[in-house]
Design an enzyme around this catalytic site. Structure first.
Site, PDB file in Angstrom:
ATOM      1  N   SER A 125       0.751  -1.135   0.078  1.00  0.00           N
ATOM      2  CA  SER A 125       0.138  -0.288   0.130  1.00  0.00           C
ATOM      3  C   SER A 125       0.803   1.373   0.080  1.00  0.00           C
ATOM      4  CB  SER A 125      -0.932  -0.117   1.160  1.00  0.00           C
ATOM      5  OG  SER A 125      -1.887  -1.064   1.137  1.00  0.00           O
ATOM      6  N   ASP A 165      -5.864   0.375  -4.180  1.00  0.00           N
ATOM      7  CA  ASP A 165      -4.545   0.341  -4.363  1.00  0.00           C
ATOM      8  C   ASP A 165      -3.991  -0.915  -5.029  1.00  0.00           C
ATOM      9  OD1 ASP A 165      -5.389  -0.638  -2.071  1.00  0.00           O
ATOM     10  OD2 ASP A 165      -3.842   0.400  -0.638  1.00  0.00           O
TER      11      ASP A 165
END
Length: 478
Positions: free
Chosen positions: A112, A332
């Site tokens: 992330s 993401d």
């Protein structure tokens, strides 16, 4: 749409698991009419919205891969008493959809931090690094200086816009951190987590950078519970810092609705404050605990988090206009989460598949993970899920490979877009393309020139020129 809603509410399942569909669905005219109505709406998109984007909103569902989107859609419908499959999420209503390639520069399956650097700073980066280019190496402090990259929040701030961050994670977690920090290790939350040599070399922890890289943060109006947040008069607040938990926010399914605000409530307050700026705003909204639910193998928690984020998207749509606001919803990365097993129409998304395993003749849930903590062996055999509460909030769905934490997935994720120049998000793109589209639409950052008026003026620079809103869980100091 009234007839459709009636159909959805009337759908029932036969006693043997075979759905008995409403009579209308058996008639080709039903589907043809629906398709023709959709086609008519699609044809109106010929008139593309080429306005300058005054406002920019990015909704980031952390870990919200396409299987999660689909399952959340079904859950949303079932929570409303419907079959679920035909339900529309708010993001489903966006006219433009594309795919984003999520890999990091050094990782096929991303993390992330590297992805946040891509969709906020416009460049791909190594996994585990924040706000630095791929020339920076994770955990190597001496590779930080000279490799810093700025985020679209800074581009917006420099253009005179108000900016804000709303997240259900701690404020120095991977996604929000890439908006304001430059750090070669996403785990350097505070100086307590940093190696001595990195501190001695002058590297700064993420929490410190939050305060140092955001000017005048001391002017923020501070709130720490739902009552304080919702009692604010947006007209009297220009800067707001809200920290509601000592760690991440509590899962929405278990949230204390008296003390902790929902993501939707935080978004509502944030937009009402930010929209006062006549030059507009940029708002980053993260549904961060979708990711956490999946890592723990707790699909029910993850999917309810996704449904709550969809409510927040709907609320943002009511508070803004597509005429002047570019709104993007994406993830993401994905997870190794899936659901299948030939379940019949209307099967509860947390239910069993209508078949048994060919090998052990035991049932299995529709939802499964490729790996994770849900791998369980009882007396040398796979656990019989019918003997446990597989519909419980914290049930860990069975996984093929035992791991303490389930992993991310590497496939592309969806990008939903509406508003000015949303049509630039089409086809398949690299993830770092997203902030470039947003900056181009708003004429900020490197894309100011194409919006210059004949007089050479790029627009007003009002007093609202720093972060206006940060609403999050806390974990600034350890």
């Amino acid at each position: 749409m009234t007839a459709l809603l009636i159909i959805c509410f009337c759908l029932i399942l036969g006693s043997l698991g075979n759905p008995q569909f409403p009579e209308q669905e058996k008639d080709p005219k039903f589907w043809n009419t629906w398709a023709q109505r959709t086609l008519k709406n699609a044809l109106t998109l010929q008139e593309l919205n080429k306005n300058k984007a005054k406002n920019l909103i990015l909704f980031l569902g952390d870990g919200m891969g396409i299987p999660t989107v689909t399952a959340a859609r079904i859950l949303k419908g079932q929570l409303n008493g419907q079959s679920g499959e035909e339900t529309q999420l708010e993001m489903d209503k966006f006219p433009f959809v594309s795919l984003s390639k999520t890999y990091n520069t050094n990782a096929q399956v991303p993390d992330s931090a590297g992805t946040a650097t891509a969709y906020l700073c416009g460049v791909k980066a190594n996994e585990g690094t924040l706000g630095v280019s791929a020339a920076a190496v994770r955990s190597q402090c001496n590779t930080t200086q000279g490799n810093e990259v700025t985020s679209i929040l800074k581009w917006a701030k420099d253009a005179g816009k108000s900016v804000g961050i709303v997240t259900t994670t701690r404020v120095n977690h991977a996604t929000p951190s890439a908006a304001y920090a430059h750090c070669v290790d996403r785990d350097w939350y505070s100086d307590n987590e940093m190696p001595v040599e990195a501190l001695q070399a002058g590297c700064k922890d993420i929490a410190r950078q939050l305060f140092e890289n955001i000017p005048n943060i001391d002017k923020n109006h501070y709130v720490w519970n739902k009552t304080q947040l919702l009692s604010l008069n947006p007209n009297n607040v220009d800067y707001l810092l809200g920290l509601f938990e000592p760690g991440d926010m509590i899962y929405d399914l278990e949230r204390d609705t008296e003390s902790d605000p929902s993501l939707t409530e935080m978004v509502d307050v944030a937009i009402k404050i930010l929209k006062k700026n006549p030059s507009g705003f940029y708002l980053l909204v993260e549904g961060g605990r979708i990711d956490h639910g999946h890592h723990e193998g707790k699909a029910k928690q993850a999917l309810h988090e996704a449904v709550e984020m969809d409510r927040a998207i709907g609320r943002a749509g009511l508070l803004t206009s597509d005429h002047e606001t570019l709104t993007i919803v994406t993830a993401d990365h994905s997870h190794v989460f899936s659901f299948g097993g030939y379940t019949p129409r209307g099967n509860t998304i947390f239910g069993l598949a209508p078949m048994l395993s060919d090998v052990d003749q035991k049932p299995f849930t529709s939802i499964l993970y490729g790996n994770g903590p849900g791998y369980k062996v009882i007396n040398g055999a796979r656990e019989n899920v019918s003997a446990v509460d597989y519909k419980g909030n914290n049930y860990q769905a069975q996984a093929a490979v035992p791991l303490n934490a389930e992993t991310h997935g590497g496939e592309d994720v969806a990008v939903f877009a509406k508003g000015p120049l949303a049509h630039l998000l089409h086809g398949v793109h690299e993830q770092n393309y997203i902030p470039h589209v947003m900056a181009y639409a708003a004429c900020i950052g490197e894309y100011r020139e194409h919006c210059m008026s004949p007089s050479g003026s790029a627009g007003l620079r009002p007093a609202f020129s720093i972060v206006a809103v940060i609403l999050s869980a806390a974990r600034l100091l350890c």
